[in-house]
Design a protein around this motif. Structure first.
Motif, PDB file in Angstrom:
ATOM      1  N   ARG A  13       0.624  -1.253   0.112  1.00 41.11           N
ATOM      2  CA  ARG A  13      -0.001   0.079   0.028  1.00 41.11           C
ATOM      3  C   ARG A  13       0.751   1.323   0.125  1.00 41.11           C
ATOM      4  N   ASP A  14       1.371   1.496   1.114  1.00 41.81           N
ATOM      5  CA  ASP A  14       2.288   3.021   1.055  1.00 41.81           C
ATOM      6  C   ASP A  14       3.660   2.501   0.145  1.00 41.81           C
ATOM      7  N   HIS A 202       4.132   4.502  12.742  1.00 47.48           N
ATOM      8  CA  HIS A 202       4.108   4.678  11.120  1.00 47.48           C
ATOM      9  C   HIS A 202       5.104   5.912  10.736  1.00 47.48           C
ATOM     10  N   HIS A 204       7.689   7.968   8.406  1.00 42.82           N
ATOM     11  CA  HIS A 204       8.488   8.165   7.118  1.00 42.82           C
ATOM     12  C   HIS A 204       9.888   8.832   7.233  1.00 42.82           C
ATOM     13  N   ASN A 238       9.292   4.560   3.652  1.00 41.31           N
ATOM     14  CA  ASN A 238       8.819   4.101   5.190  1.00 41.31           C
ATOM     15  C   ASN A 238       9.962   3.450   6.168  1.00 41.31           C
TER      16      ASN A 238
HETATM   17 ZN    ZN Z   1       2.484   6.574   5.241  1.00 43.31          ZN
END
Ligand code: ZN
Ligand code: KIV
Length: 395
Positions: A13-14, A202, A204, A238
């Motif tokens: 997804r990301d 989560h 980055h 990520n």
């Molecule tokens: Zn993200």
């Protein structure tokens, strides 16, 4: 289990939504199976409303892949949540991951709503998601740039509406380990019901701090870590799953937590992803980069040949890398040359090794890397000229 870390993989997804990372339906399904074999706890398979292709891939993964919980992302909107619910309906353990921005800059310029409206929307949409599944994750997007007081209210509203996991994303990679950890402590101290949910990271990597921030939050009470293979993801990526896993393993003295990953599957999955998307990890990438277990400097090579622990804090085999790699170049010493020649089948006397080593360093001055074939040619050349006397093929 208080000390159990749940790995939430968002490679599909990301990761997939970043440039150069798009994957076909079959590639996603194959990777999803490998991620399940790796032992991830939650697999975010896509963003169901984003496209028909995403919807189809999530549905196929939900139907086919067993082991992890299967999640779809959804904005805090009715149509997104309905689509996500349909995409994950065949999963044994489905999850809907609802997100809504909470920082003033996102509310004002992106969503054009005020805090009150955002609060209502978050509460109503989490409640809606709970009518479809028992497992609902809520993310206040841009949590790290959100006013703390409001963040606590926002998270409290999501918990009161039935969220079971609260993720606090550092959407723009702005946090430092200290302030990211402090945010988790604040939420646990101030938000009613925070002790009933799993808190999630989560991160980055815009400042190169994604893994450090993740680990700081774990130490402050987070028990789910969101991450991707090879650290792919929006902009600078990520937090890299393999780096978090390696840190937890190698520094278990500092991070005494358990998880479900099969560490020796890390490298194969990394290679599979690299072969699927348009780029692989940089050679100097921790854990899975081509140089992560390579040694060229003579002093290092000598040390590693005597005892790998001199320059390696984990064995390559422990993360699925076939073996450490001695790269022969102009910094290499006699020990490494002897070892490589023996691997190639040549056992040399000390005198012959001197001759071979001189020839090798001359060659290494002209060539960046010395391959096995160069060494075979070198030995053959000197044998022909009879100045390399006693080379012997080791059987
Ligand atoms: Zn993200
Ligand atoms: O970075 C982010 O904030 C996200 C959310 C959708 C969780 O990816």
């Amino acid at each position: 289990m208080k000390n159990r870390i749940h790995f939430f993989d968002t490679t599909l997804r990301d990761g997939e939504q970043s440039p150069g990372c798009s994957m076909t339906h079959h590639e996603k399904l194959a990777l999803a199976h490998s991620l399940a074999d790796l032992g991830v706890d939650i697999l975010e398979a896509g963003f169901a409303i984003a496209s028909d292709g995403d919807f189809a891939a999530i549905s196929a993964i939900a139907e086919d892949v067993r082991g992890p919980k299967i999640a779809s992302l959804a904005r805090a909107r009715r149509e997104d949540i309905e689509r996500a619910a349909r995409a994950v309906e065949k999963a044994k353990r489905p999850r809907i991951h609802v997100f809504l921005a909470s920082s003033d800059i996102h509310l004002e310029y992106k969503l054009k709503i005020d805090r009150e409206e955002a609060l209502d929307q978050a509460a109503n949409m989490v409640a809606l998601a709970r009518t479809y599944v028992d497992d609902v994750e809520f993310s206040p997007e841009d949590a790290t740039r959100t006013d703390r007081e409001f963040l606590c209210q926002f998270v409290g509203a999501a918990i009161a509406s039935g969220a079971t996991t609260i993720n606090l994303p550092d959407t723009v990679g702005y946090a430092t380990p200290e302030d990211y950890a402090a945010m988790f402590r604040t939420v646990q101290e101030r938000v009613p019901g925070a002790d009933r949910v799993i808190l999630s990271t989560h991160c980055h990597n815009d400042l190169g701090l994604a893994v450090a921030n993740t680990l700081a939050a774990v130490a402050a009470g987070a028990r789910q870590v969101e991450c991707t293979i090879n650290g792919i993801g929006e902009r600078a990526g990520n937090a890299a799953l393999e780096e978090i896993a390696a840190a937890l393993r190698v520094r278990a003295d500092v991070y005494p937590y358990e998880h479900n990953l099969k560490m020796e599957r890390l490298y194969p999955v990394s290679r599979q992803l690299a072969g699927t998307i348009s780029f692989g990890p940089a050679p100097n990438k921790a854990v899975v980069g081509g140089n992560a277990f390579a040694h060229e400097a003579g002093i290092h090579q000598h040390g590693v040949l005597s005892n790998p622990l001199t320059y390696e804090i984990m064995t390559p085999v422990s993360v699925g890398v076939p073996a450490n790699r001695m790269v022969l170049g102009k910094h290499s010493g006699r020990h490494a040359l002897r070892s490589r020649l023996e691997t190639l089948g040549y056992r040399l006397s000390t005198a012959d090794l001197d001759i071979a080593y001189r020839a090798f360093t001359e060659l290494a001055d002209r060539k960046k890397a010395i391959y096995d074939q160069d060494l075979i040619n070198l030995v053959a050349h000197h044998r022909r000229h009879e100045d390399l006397i006693a080379t012997e093929k080791v059987s």
